[in-house]
Structure formats: structure tokens, C-alpha cells
Motif scaffolding. Structure first.
Motif, PDB file in Angstrom:
ATOM      1  N   UNK A 188      -9.424   0.103  -1.986  1.00 52.76           N
ATOM      2  CA  UNK A 188     -10.454   0.048  -0.947  1.00 52.76           C
ATOM      3  C   UNK A 188     -10.632  -1.387  -0.463  1.00 52.76           C
ATOM      4  N   UNK A 189     -10.449  -2.319  -1.385  1.00 55.00           N
ATOM      5  CA  UNK A 189     -10.614  -3.727  -1.019  1.00 55.00           C
ATOM      6  C   UNK A 189      -9.551  -4.175  -0.020  1.00 55.00           C
ATOM      7  N   UNK A 190      -8.355  -3.617  -0.124  1.00 54.09           N
ATOM      8  CA  UNK A 190      -7.305  -3.973   0.843  1.00 54.09           C
ATOM      9  C   UNK A 190      -7.732  -3.506   2.238  1.00 54.09           C
ATOM     10  N   UNK A 191      -8.249  -2.278   2.329  1.00 55.75           N
ATOM     11  CA  UNK A 191      -8.696  -1.761   3.627  1.00 55.75           C
ATOM     12  C   UNK A 191      -9.870  -2.589   4.158  1.00 55.75           C
ATOM     13  N   UNK A 192     -10.769  -2.947   3.247  1.00 53.99           N
ATOM     14  CA  UNK A 192     -11.913  -3.787   3.632  1.00 53.99           C
ATOM     15  C   UNK A 192     -11.427  -5.126   4.193  1.00 53.99           C
ATOM     16  N   UNK A 193     -10.466  -5.709   3.499  1.00 56.66           N
ATOM     17  CA  UNK A 193      -9.982  -7.026   3.909  1.00 56.66           C
ATOM     18  C   UNK A 193      -9.308  -6.961   5.283  1.00 56.66           C
ATOM     19  N   UNK A 194      -8.513  -5.922   5.485  1.00 60.55           N
ATOM     20  CA  UNK A 194      -7.824  -5.801   6.781  1.00 60.55           C
ATOM     21  C   UNK A 194      -8.813  -5.578   7.926  1.00 60.55           C
TER      22      UNK A 194
ATOM     23  N   UNK B  37      -7.367   1.796  -9.922  1.00 57.46           N
ATOM     24  CA  UNK B  37      -6.859   1.305  -8.628  1.00 57.46           C
ATOM     25  C   UNK B  37      -7.802   1.505  -7.446  1.00 57.46           C
ATOM     26  N   UNK B  38      -8.844   2.333  -7.600  1.00 56.76           N
ATOM     27  CA  UNK B  38      -9.616   2.649  -6.394  1.00 56.76           C
ATOM     28  C   UNK B  38     -10.268   1.407  -5.790  1.00 56.76           C
ATOM     29  N   UNK B  39     -10.922   0.588  -6.618  1.00 56.06           N
ATOM     30  CA  UNK B  39     -11.569  -0.618  -6.068  1.00 56.06           C
ATOM     31  C   UNK B  39     -10.555  -1.520  -5.364  1.00 56.06           C
ATOM     32  N   UNK B  40      -9.420  -1.867  -6.002  1.00 53.74           N
ATOM     33  CA  UNK B  40      -8.458  -2.715  -5.288  1.00 53.74           C
ATOM     34  C   UNK B  40      -7.905  -2.072  -4.022  1.00 53.74           C
TER      35      UNK B  40
ATOM     36  N   UNK C 260     -16.911   5.080  -4.452  1.00 52.62           N
ATOM     37  CA  UNK C 260     -16.444   4.036  -5.373  1.00 52.62           C
ATOM     38  C   UNK C 260     -16.904   4.380  -6.797  1.00 52.62           C
ATOM     39  N   UNK C 261     -18.160   4.798  -6.908  1.00 45.93           N
ATOM     40  CA  UNK C 261     -18.711   5.151  -8.214  1.00 45.93           C
ATOM     41  C   UNK C 261     -18.030   6.414  -8.757  1.00 45.93           C
TER      42      UNK C 261
ATOM     43  N   UNK D 227       0.833  -1.213   0.000  1.00 45.15           N
ATOM     44  CA  UNK D 227       0.000   0.000   0.000  1.00 45.15           C
ATOM     45  C   UNK D 227       0.866   1.260   0.000  1.00 45.15           C
ATOM     46  N   UNK D 228       1.877   1.257   0.856  1.00 46.14           N
ATOM     47  CA  UNK D 228       2.769   2.426   0.920  1.00 46.14           C
ATOM     48  C   UNK D 228       3.455   2.637  -0.423  1.00 46.14           C
TER      49      UNK D 228
END
Ligand SMILES: Cc1cc2nc3c(=O)[nH]c(=O)nc-3n(C[C@H](O)[C@H](O)[C@H](O)COP(=O)(O)OP(=O)(O)OC[C@H]3O[C@@H](n4cnc5c(N)ncnc54)[C@H](O)[C@@H]3O)c2cc1C
Length: 483
Positions: free
Chosen positions: A377-383, A372-375, A441-442, A329-330
Motif C-alpha cells: 500500500x505504501x508503494x501506491x501511496x508514494x506514487x 506485505x500489505x503495508x509495504x 490495513x488493520x 510490484x508486478x
């Protein structure tokens, strides 16, 4: 002139008509659905006008001071000054305001760097555009824009054949004092907080769509203009929905019913090709979307910071695989930073006598951001795991002594007290999962057009001759091997 926040709020009480469903909102500065975001916008004006920020946020010309985003750059240092001003606005709003006052203003500033492009027909459109730029910066105006016809209404034949009014905004009459426009445009973000709506066409029109090929600026309180806002994200309190509370900039359909526009505010008329070209034959699109890149960068810093805080709060930050994810992410944040600085370092001397951000690097960053926005946000969601739903529905538990005692005892972890955890996870949910988050997201997918439009910009600007030559040189450097 640098407007204060108070002055801006006063300007918004101008009789504008905003509908949310069938509710008519008469004062966006006091209505619960809008007043918090209105204050956020006012805070931007106050920050700009604060003498402590004078050098960063404004420039002097002819004895007057103007907002930095009206600066027509002549050197790379000017481009840096623009970038730093965008960054200050984006940082204070965590990248949540896509159409902050520096967005459309940057478009108009870019257009005014090459007004000759507007020369068309008998009317002085180039002079109109230059005068509008000077007016905007003198009054420190906030413009939103609606530059896309409504979805599914891009084929006028359907309506004409059925004798229905064509819903797309077009010129219905013209006279000595100006034009009259009627119809709809999507989807003027932040228009409810702006002074003016810029009406135009950022996607190509067919040659016969001449009456839709109008570009003009209209005050939000113009007679006949109404804004039809999407559902506003009403937050019960700041703690439970901190982003929606402060940063719901709203998106509105712009509905014009016989709106008069004086000729001085008309910039393109009856020229389907030019209606779009004004954005790409001038630095408009580049200046405006450089702001978008910088704004996204601020949001990405928030995503990275929250991802790390969430990992710390669960103890997952001790897991090597999670650290690796945070490192990725960084790296992505630094990648965008590099793309933004690169636009300045590889600046272009275009148009004659001016400096512009490197167009290819700007479009590449735009494409990167869209993809890149969806992926991200998905990392934050997953964590976050199920942490977001372990929290009570509302911080109201803190007001009940018995519930508070239980909450503070059972919801604490070795890493964090219960109150800090609920605060963190409520904020994260507003970024990954709430209605506000869904809208973002949209937004990030579509703010610069659908992805194929963004890629077409990249295609258009690519130096294909050089690429071909490069490949051809290698192909030409060897032949059929001897038998
Ligand atoms: C939150 C938000 C805020 C916005 N704010 C503004 C604003 O401030 N001002 C403004 O003017 N506009 C704004 N817009 C509108 C935005 O510009 C449009 O959404 C965008 O241009 C895409 O148009 P569309 O939504 O009609 O999608 P469409 O053009 O209908 O495309 C939808 C999908 O259909 C497919 N598709 C359609 N045509 C093709 C094709 N030719 N090739 C390949 N695939 C295709 C793609 O999958 C595409 O993603 C906003 C949009 C959103 C979502």
C-alpha cells in the motif's frame, strides 16, 4: 440449492438486531449504512446461481447442485475448481470482502472431511458437525465467525477476583435440549450479512477455560444475540468513496445474552485443547485460508493496476526508476500467484481419501500477505504523491456549471481529463488513505491472527527433522583438519 441474491436479501430481514453506537438497525438491506454492501453480497449469490457460471461456481452431488466452496476435494483438479470459484468471487469484489460467503464455508467443509476429530465425551459431536455441513450446503448458507475472545478479557481471574461477570463468551447452563451461552466474542466480520455465526476458539485456551471451550453455530437472529458493529463507513456517494460504498463488510462484536443453542448445533464442549485443534487436525484452516490467499491476490491485482494508472496519469511512468518500481510490484503479484498455484501442484493426500492444499505453502503465503500489505500500500501511496489532495472534496463540482468549467479547464493534464483524474484519485485514496483503507490495513494484519500467531503456524508445520538432518549431514561431512 443455489440461492439467488433476492432470496438472500429476504433472508436478512429476519429480526436480527444490529447496533451502530446507540442506533438499532432493524433492516440491514435498506439502512443507508449497510444496504450497498448487502447488495454486493446479493450480487455474489446471483453470480453463483447464473446458469452461465454453473460449472465454475457449483458442483453436482446426488442430483443436487451446491456452491463450489462446499466441494470436498479428492483430486488436484477439485482443488483447482475450488480455487477458480474463490477467484471469481474475489475478482468481482476486488478482494475487498475478507469474509465473503466462501470463507467460513470452506472451514466447515474442511472440518467435515475429518469429523472423527470431533469425537469427544458422550455427545455425538462428529455427527452434529457432518449434519451441519450438509445443512449449510443444502441451504447455501452464509456463515461468519467469531473465534477470538475479546481483547484484554483473556484472563478470567481478574474478573472473578473482583466479582465481575467474565466478558468472554462461555456456557452458562446446559440441559436436555441444549446449552445456554453468554458473553462476547470478537470480531465477526460480515456477520450483519450472514445467516449464522460460527462461535469457536482459534487461539489456544488454558486447560481450565473449559466453559469457554465451546464451538457452536447460532443463527444471527437468535434470541439474545446482538451484533455491535464498529462505525460503518458512510459514503456520501459512490464516486467519492467507491470502495466504502460497495464493500464495507463491517466488523461486529458478537454479544450473547442467554442465547440457547440446541445440542445438534454444538460441535465441541468442555474440551479446551480440542476447541482449537478442530481447525488444524482437519483441513479447515487450510481450506479457509487458501480462500484468504486467493482473495488477497485479487486485491493485489487492483493495487498493481492502480499504481500503473497513477504513474501514467502523472507522467511518472516515463521515469526509469518508476518503471522499475512498477516492475517490482508486478513481480510481487506474480510471486503470490505462484504461491497459490503451488499449493495445488504440491497438494497433500490428507486426510485419507481427500486432497488438501499444501499446508506449508498456504501458511507461507499467509505470512507473506500479512507482512506485505503495508509495504504494498505504501508503494501506491508514494506514487500518488499529493495528487489525492489536489482533487475537489466532492464530485459535486460537476453539478455547478461555473465550477465545472474551471475544474475541467485547470485540473486536466496532458495525460488525463479532469474528471478521469478525480475518479482515479478518489479510488486510490479509498485504498490507501480513507477510513475504509485504514480498516483494510488493520484487517490484512490481523485477519488470521496477529503476526506471531501466523508465524507459529509456519513453525508448527515445518519439517524440522529434515532441516536438521540436512544441516547435520553437512556438519558431519568434515572434521578437524590435520595439523
Ligand atoms: C478488521 C478486523 C476484522 C476481524 N475479523 C474477525 C472475524 O471475522 N472473526 C474473528 O474471530 N476475529 C476477527 N478479527 C479478530 C482477529 O482475529 C484478532 O484481531 C487477532 O486474532 C489478534 O487478536 P487481538 O486483536 O486481540 O490482538 P492481540 O492478541 O492483543 O495482539 C495485539 C498485539 O500485541 C502483541 N502481542 C500480543 N501477544 C503477543 C505474544 N504472545 N507474542 C508477541 N506479541 C504479542 C503483538 O504486537 C500483537 O500484534 C478481526 C480483526 C480485525 C482487525
Amino acid at each position: 440449492m443455489l440461492r439467488s441474491g433476492k432470496e438472500h436479501l429476504e433472508r436478512l430481514r429476519d429480526g436480527r438486531i444490529v447496533y451502530v453506537g446507540n442506533e438499532r438497525i432493524d433492516d440491514v438491506t435498506s439502512h443507508p449504512l449497510f444496504r450497498n454492501a448487502a447488495r454486493t453480497v446479493a450480487a455474489i449469490y446471483d453470480m453463483k446461481a447464473d446458469p452461465a457460471n454453473r460449472e465454475r461456481m457449483s458442483f453436482a452431488e446426488g442430483g443436487e447442485r451446491y456452491s463450489m466452496y462446499f466441494l470436498q476435494a479428492r483430486t488436484p483438479e477439485d482443488l483447482r475448481r475450488r480455487m477458480r470459484a474463490h477467484q471469481a468471487i474475489a475478482d468481482m469484489t476486488y478482494g475487498m470482502l475478507g469474509r465473503s460467503p466462501d470463507h467460513v464455508a470452506s472451514f466447515v467443509t474442511g472440518m467435515a472431511m475429518n469429523p472423527a476429530v470431533f469425537v469427544s465425551g458422550a455427545r455425538p459431536f462428529a455427527e452434529n458437525l457432518s449434519a451441519y455441513y450438509r445443512h449449510m450446503r443444502a441451504q447455501d448458507l452464509y456463515a461468519a465467525y467469531a473465534v477470538v475472545p475479546p481483547q484484554a478479557a483473556r484472563n478470567p481471574d481478574f474478573y472473578v477476583k473482583q466479582n465481575l461477570p467474565v466478558p468472554t463468551l462461555q456456557v452458562v447452563r446446559e440441559g436436555d435440549d441444549g446449552i445456554v451461552i453468554s458473553g462476547m466474542k470478537m470480531l465477526a466480520t460480515a456477520a450483519v450479512f450472514a445467516d449464522e455465526v460460527w462461535i469457536g476458539n482459534l487461539i489456544p485456551l488454558a486447560p481450565d477455560q473449559v466453559k469457554q471451550a465451546v464451538t457452536c453455530a447460532v443463527p444471527v437472529n437468535a434470541k439474545g444475540l446482538t451484533l455491535w458493529s464498529r462505525q460503518a463507513f458512510a459514503a456520501a456517494n459512490e464516486f467519492d468513496s467507491p470502495l466504502a460504498w460497495r464493500f464495507d463488510e463491517t466488523d461486529s462484536m458478537v454479544m450473547c445474552d442467554d442465547v440457547k443453542v440446541p445440542w445438534e448445533r454444538v460441535f465441541v464442549m468442555d474440551d479446551a485443547l480440542l476447541a482449537r485443534e478442530i481447525y488444524i487436525r482437519t483441513p479447515a484452516h487450510c481450506y479457509g485460508n487458501h480462500q484468504s490467499n486467493v482473495r488477497y491476490w485479487s486485491k493485489l491485482k487492483l493495487i498493481v493496476g492502480l499504481a500503473s494508472r497513477v504513474a501514467q496519469s502523472t507522467g511518472a511512468d516515463q521515469v526509469p526508476a518508476v518503471r522499475e518500481l512498477l516492475g517490482r510490484l508486478a513481480a510481487l503479484e506474480a510471486t503470490l500467484a505462484g504461491m497459490i498455484h503451488g499449493q495445488i501442484e504440491a497438494w497433500e493426500t490428507w486426510p485419507e481419501g481427500y486432497a488438501t492444499f499444501n499446508r506449508r505453502l498456504m501458511y507461507a503465503a499467509l505470512n507473506w500477505c500479512t507482512e506485505m500489505y503495508s509495504p504494498l500500500i505504501d508503494i501506491l501511496r508514494e506514487l500518488s504523491g499529493g495528487g489525492v489532495f489536489q482533487m475537489p472534496a466532492s464530485v459535486g463540482v460537476m453539478h455547478d456549471p461555473q465550477l465545472r468549467h474551471l475544474f475541467e479547464s485547470y485540473w486536466q493534464t496532458p495525460q488525463l481529463p479532469a474528471l478521469d483524474r478525480i475518479k482515479l484519485f478518489k479510488l486510490v485514496w479509498d485504498l490507501v488513505g480513507s477510513e475504509f483503507a485504514g480498516r483494510h490495513l488493520q484487517y490484512e494484519k490481523f485477519y488470521a491472527g496477529a503476526s506471531f500467531i501466523v508465524r507459529n503456524h509456519n513453525y508448527r508445520e515445518a519439517p524440522w527433522d529434515a532441516f536438521h538432518q540436512y544441516a547435520d549431514d553437512l556438519l558431519a561431512s568434515y572434521g578437524v583438519p590435520e595439523a
